[in-house]
Scaffold this active site. Sequence first.
Site, PDB file in Angstrom:
ATOM      1  N   LYS A 284      31.052   0.647  -0.001  1.00  0.00           N
ATOM      2  CA  LYS A 284      31.100  -0.213   1.320  1.00  0.00           C
ATOM      3  C   LYS A 284      31.884   0.860   2.312  1.00  0.00           C
ATOM      4  O   LYS A 284      32.739   1.509   1.934  1.00  0.00           O
ATOM      5  CB  LYS A 284      31.618  -1.526   1.389  1.00  0.00           C
TER       6      LYS A 284
ATOM      7  N   SER B 159      30.152  -9.294   5.915  1.00  0.00           N
ATOM      8  CA  SER B 159      30.201  -7.978   6.243  1.00  0.00           C
ATOM      9  C   SER B 159      29.845  -6.913   5.584  1.00  0.00           C
ATOM     10  O   SER B 159      29.479  -5.822   5.684  1.00  0.00           O
ATOM     11  CB  SER B 159      31.629  -7.747   6.863  1.00  0.00           C
TER      12      SER B 159
ATOM     13  N   SER C 133      32.403 -12.316   3.071  1.00  0.00           N
ATOM     14  CA  SER C 133      31.482 -11.413   3.227  1.00  0.00           C
ATOM     15  C   SER C 133      30.912 -10.750   1.923  1.00  0.00           C
ATOM     16  O   SER C 133      30.086  -9.862   1.957  1.00  0.00           O
ATOM     17  CB  SER C 133      32.318 -10.105   3.609  1.00  0.00           C
TER      18      SER C 133
END
Length: 483
Positions: free
Chosen positions: A71, A147, A171
Site C-alpha cells: 500500500k 483506505s 481500512s
Amino acid sequence: MKVAEYVSFDAVGLAELVAGGEVTPAEVEAAAREAARAVGPRINAVVETWPADDRPAPGSAPLAGVPFLIKDIGVTMAGRRTELGSRLAEGNVARADSALMRRFRRAGLVTFGRTATPEMAYSNTTEPVLYGATRNPWDPGRSAGGSSGGAGAAVAAGVVPLAHATDAAGSIRIPAACNGLFGLKPSRGRISMGPDFDEVFNGLAVQGGVSRSVRDSAVLLDQIRGPEPGDPYSAPEPSRPYAEEVTRHPGVLRIGVLPQAWGGHRTTTPVAGALSRTVRLLESLGHRVEEAEAGLGVDWEEFLLASARQWTANLAASIDELAAAFGRPIDSSTLEPPILAGYHYGQQVTGAQFVGALAVRNRVARSLARTFDTYDVLLTPTLPDLPVPLGTHAEGAEALDGPGWLRRLFDISPFTAAFNVAGTPAMSVPLTADAGTGLPVGMQFAAGYGLEGRLFRLAGQLEQASPWSGRTPGVWAGDHSGH
C-alpha cells in the site's frame, strides 16, 4: 504460466507450485504483471510498478515467489516511492525498508508495485486527486472501499492473491467487504510499526493484508507478527501458528449479533438479508447465536467528538512534518478539502482535549472487553449498505469541517471503528452476495484481545461452507486475455 491458471491459485498454492519446480518465480511474476495490465485501466488499483529486486529461491520461505503489492502508506521500501496518496508527499522516496518490509522480504514475497490509497488514508473510499478513483472490480461504477481500496481491488481482480493493507478505522475490513475478500484486522501490538513509529494514531492503526483465501491471510500473519526492539507493547504470543488454526474446528461458539450499528445507523435491506442468511449458516454449523447488547461505554456523539480530536491532532502533526520536509505549502494546492479541514481543526485541539479523547478510548475498550466476557465472538455486518457509487463521499465535502468529515465516514462504516479503539481483532468474511446487484456483502466477526486464532478457526469453517467462493468479478467480463 497463463493468467487464467495464475488467478486460479491462492498465494499458498502458488508458493507450492514454485517450491515443486512446476513453475518459476519469473513465470509467476510475468502472469501477475499481465493481469495488472489487463485490468489496470478499468480499476486503477495499482499506481506504480517496478522491476522486482527480490526473487528468493523456491521453497526458501513460506511464500517464496508469490507476487505482492504494498500500500502507498504504512510501509517503506528502500528506493521506492511512498506518497501517501497525497500531492503534499508526491515524489517521496523511502531511504530504507521498514521493519514490516523486511518481514515481507523474509516471507519470500516478490513485491513489484504499490496500490492506491485515499489521501493520508483518511477516507473509506479510494478516490484521491493524485491518482484518481479506484474502481470496484464487481461494478466499476462503485467504490472499492478504503483506505486499502487499491489493495482490495487488485486482489479481487486477480492481480495478486494477497496484498498489504492497513486499518485504523476499518481500512482492511471495508475493502474486503466491498471486493468480496477476506480481511483480518489484528490485535493492537500484533505487528510492529517500527522503526519510524512506536504506534500510529495512538494505537488505532494496525498492519495486515487482504486475500482471496483465509489461509493466505493466516500464513501472512504468521510471517509478519511479533514485536521489534523498542516497541511500546506487543500482543500475546499465539499458542500455535495461525496457518494451523484455519484447519482446526472452532468448537461451539457463543455468537452475539449486532444487526444495527451504534448511533442509530440503520442496516439496509440487502445487508440485513445477508446477515439473516449468515445467522442461519452459523446455526446450521452448531453455533449458539443470539442478538447481543454491546455498548460502547459512551454515547455516539461523544465517540465521534473524541475520534475527531484524536484523528485530526495526529493528522495535523503529520502534515506539518511533510510540509517542512518537502518545502510545500499547506493549502488547496497540496491537500484535498476534507484533509485540509481536518488539518485546521486538528491545529485547534488542545492538550487537555486530546487527553480526554484518550480517556474515551479507554472507556470504549473496557466496555467492549466486558461484552467478550459474555460472547466468544460478535457478529455485525461489515458495512450497513452495499458499496456506494463513486463520488458519494465528495458530495458537499468542501463544506465539512474536521468533525463533519469524520461523521460522514462513520455514517458509511459505523460498525468497524470501535474495534480499532478497543484494539481487538476483527475480520470481514465474504459469505454471500446481494441477489439484485451481484455485489459482495461482508460480515464482520470480532473477538477478544489477542484471540486471532479463534477468528481464523471460525473463518476456516465458514470458508468451507460459504457459497461465495469461486466467483469472478465483473471486470473480467468479455476479456480476451485468457482469464
